[in-house]
Design an enzyme around this catalytic site. Sequence first.
Site, PDB file in Angstrom:
ATOM      1  N   TYR A  60      -1.164  -7.121  16.914  1.00  0.00           N
ATOM      2  CA  TYR A  60      -1.298  -6.226  15.758  1.00  0.00           C
ATOM      3  C   TYR A  60      -2.531  -5.331  15.907  1.00  0.00           C
ATOM      4  O   TYR A  60      -2.457  -4.115  15.688  1.00  0.00           O
ATOM      5  CB  TYR A  60      -1.396  -7.049  14.473  1.00  0.00           C
ATOM      6  N   LYS A  89      -2.681  -1.168  16.190  1.00  0.00           N
ATOM      7  CA  LYS A  89      -3.445  -0.283  15.323  1.00  0.00           C
ATOM      8  C   LYS A  89      -4.438   0.560  16.122  1.00  0.00           C
ATOM      9  O   LYS A  89      -4.740   1.703  15.745  1.00  0.00           O
ATOM     10  CB  LYS A  89      -4.159  -1.093  14.242  1.00  0.00           C
ATOM     11  N   ILE A 107       0.827  -1.207   0.000  1.00  0.00           N
ATOM     12  CA  ILE A 107       0.000   0.000   0.000  1.00  0.00           C
ATOM     13  C   ILE A 107       0.859   1.253   0.000  1.00  0.00           C
ATOM     14  O   ILE A 107       0.567   2.230  -0.703  1.00  0.00           O
ATOM     15  CB  ILE A 107      -0.959  -0.025   1.200  1.00  0.00           C
TER      16      ILE A 107
END
Length: 305
Positions: free
Chosen positions: A172, A176, A25
């Site tokens: 994870y 975030k 990305i």
Amino acid sequence: MTWDPLAVPAQDGRTAVITGGNAGIGYFVAEQLARAGAHVVLAGRSPERTRTALDALRAAVPGASATDVRLDLADLDSVHRTAEQLTAAGPVDLLVNNAGVTSSGRRAETTQGFELIFGTNHLGHFALTLLLTPALGPDARVVSLGSLTHGRARLDFEDLQSRDGYRSMAVYGRSKLAVLLFAAELDRRLRASGSTVRSVAAHPGWAVQGLTPARPPMWSPGPLAALRSAPLALLAQGKDRGAWPVVRAATDPDALGGQYFGPRGPGSLKGPPAVQVTAASARDREAAARLWAVSQDLTGVHWPA
């Protein structure tokens, strides 16, 4: 407003730093910003991978203004060196905090001894952003990359380093959530200081490599990869489209500090970018302020930098 991801507003004269801009990305964010006229700086840990990404970028966008800088977010010494280098080079108009570790298998640590995923995804970007604050232009934006996984996560301030019952995907999600709490708190502090810099966030939905267009020499999917990924197209999209919400957060003239962008489709998994709402846990001001204070203590980097 109707947003056309193929007609990004002109970014001529603006410098965009994209962490992890040498793959996935991050690369497509860089490519789309370069196509709009921005000078892009790919910040990555591997010089070889970054050079390969620059070759792909220049092939996709002839005449693109692009360079690279070495950055290892898992090493705060590297973060300091990179911030100094970027500051000396001139104003930064877009800082896209994209890079991240998704899974580390067994628990691992950064150079300074922080849990690797939390230390890279949150603490590394926290330190980099604060160190670059004096270099941000008056109309600059800081874009933090979130994830749908944040909605299922909860921060344990007694175990931010995940020493108890380690599960990498849960870690994870927590990292975030920390990123989104930081983005919101940064926006509040910028506004309180009278700054015109905006802190915004975005997430890519479900973006998979197999649906991503070729960008040789960086990425050339074979027929088998395309065949395996084809059924996913009902729910997922390529990394090129996963970059759309990030690019909108970075360039939409109507974007407001504190906003969050993601795909508009069902489940926010794919589709054109639109304004969305983070989970309630990411809007907890008390948790955001506490995380900010802890992050300052852990990194030794303080506001204002």
